[in-house]
Design an enzyme around this catalytic site. Structure first.
Site: not given
Ligand code: ADE
Ligand code: ZN
Length: 328
Positions: A12, A190, A193, A272
């Site tokens: 990201h 996504h 997760e 990230d």
């Protein structure tokens, strides 16, 4: 580990921002985001929801195409230092001009120029995946997909979805993904997760993506794991992120190695990195230490990434050749 050639599919852009750069930019603009930082100058959050709030607070500092160009160049130089030869960045029209197509074009132009400069300086190649955000209004995702379709080209090659997987359902975003598929963009979302194996299944059924961001909770349904392997669905696995956010309590409990052994197309990314006190070299070191992964395994996961990359076939052939000569 630094010298190994690496292909990263899941990063990201704002999540990769060096905290010192963001603090400098906040100071230059007299914006107070001091609450987003610890005394040590790292990003402050506790758990996933708090992570998303800090992420958005920090992102509020980025207000112009020039800001995004500055961030992009810094992030890509850093990736190149980690041995990354090709990377895909998640880019969000929600943060870049509020999903207005004309404004988005200016942001894309600025980020592509920065990516071109990084390529000239370091050789790193970059593609952008336009990303809608799941905890925002699903209607906004249609505007985001339109931004993606309107800027599809050498740089923008994919469409994806990040954000809070505990909210809404994949079908709410089917219109946006249909629009992006029609524009012949690569698709990823996504799932798995936080939402469990069922969310991976629903995402594949309703959004028809070729890649899943994370997807690690598929491990709780071995029939699904077999399906992922059989249909060659690529998982963008970010183990350090999962451990930092508490999806798994420790590296040795992470399912990445089991998924790979069961034939799933596993790849390795950082998500990230400064938020999670990691970088791609550190991920590789942890994989080597925890699961004894050697150069052969790293070659496999990087070849998996090249195979699933949202790039043209000439680039894919060149990357395959480059990895063959880098790994022997
Ligand atoms: N956006 C940035 N990082 C994310 C993550 N790990 N999960 C969902 N959305 C994100
Ligand atoms: Zn992510």
């Amino acid at each position: 580990m630094r010298e190994l050639a690496k292909v990263e599919l899941h990063l990201h852009l704002e999540g990769a921002a060096n905290p010192a750069l963001m603090r400098d930019m906040a100071k230059e603009k007299s914006i107070d985001i001091s609450g987003a930082f610890t005394e040590q100058g790292m990003y402050r959050f506790e758990g996933f929801q708090s992570f998303l709030r800090t992420y958005e607070a920090v992102t509020s500092v980025l207000q112009t195409p020039a800001d995004y160009a500055r961030l992009t160049l810094d992030v890509l130089r850093n990736s190149a230092e980690q041995g990354v030869v090709y990377t895909e960045l998640f880019l969000s029209p929600d943060f870049c001009g509020g999903r207005d197509v004309a404004a988005w074009r200016e942001y894309v132009h600025a980020m592509q120029e920065a990516a071109d400069q990084a390529r000239r300086e370091t050789g790193i190649q970059t593609r952008g995946i336009v990303t809608c955000i799941r905890h925002f209004d699903p209607m906004w995702s249609r505007e985001t997909a339109l931004c993606a379709a309107e800027t599809k080209g050498d740089f923008i090659t994919g469409f994806g979805m990040g954000g809070d997987e505990t909210r809404g359902k994949p079908a709410d975003f089917a219109y946006a993904f249909d629009l992006a598929r029609e524009a012949e963009l690569g698709l990823t979302a996504h799932a798995g997760e936080w939402g469990g194996a069922g969310m991976v299944r629903d995402t594949l059924r309703d959004l028809r993506v070729s890649r899943i961001g994370h997807g690690v909770q598929a491990i709780d349904d071995l029939a699904l794991v077999d399906d992922l392997a059989e249909h060659e669905i690529t998982l963008e696995v970010c183990p350090g992120s999962n451990v930092a956010l508490g999806v798994y309590p420790a590296w040795h409990r992470h399912p990445i190695s089991t998924l790979l052994e069961r034939g799933v197309k596993v790849t390795v990314s950082t998500d990230d990195p400064p938020f999670f006190h990691t970088n791609l070299v550190s991920e590789y070191e942890n994989l080597n230490r925890t699961f004894d992964w050697d150069a052969d395994v790293f070659k496999t996961v990087n070849m998996n990434a090249v195979r699933a990359a949202f790039c043209d076939e000439d680039t894919r052939a060149q990357l395959t050749k480059d990895l063959e000569s880098a790994y022997g």
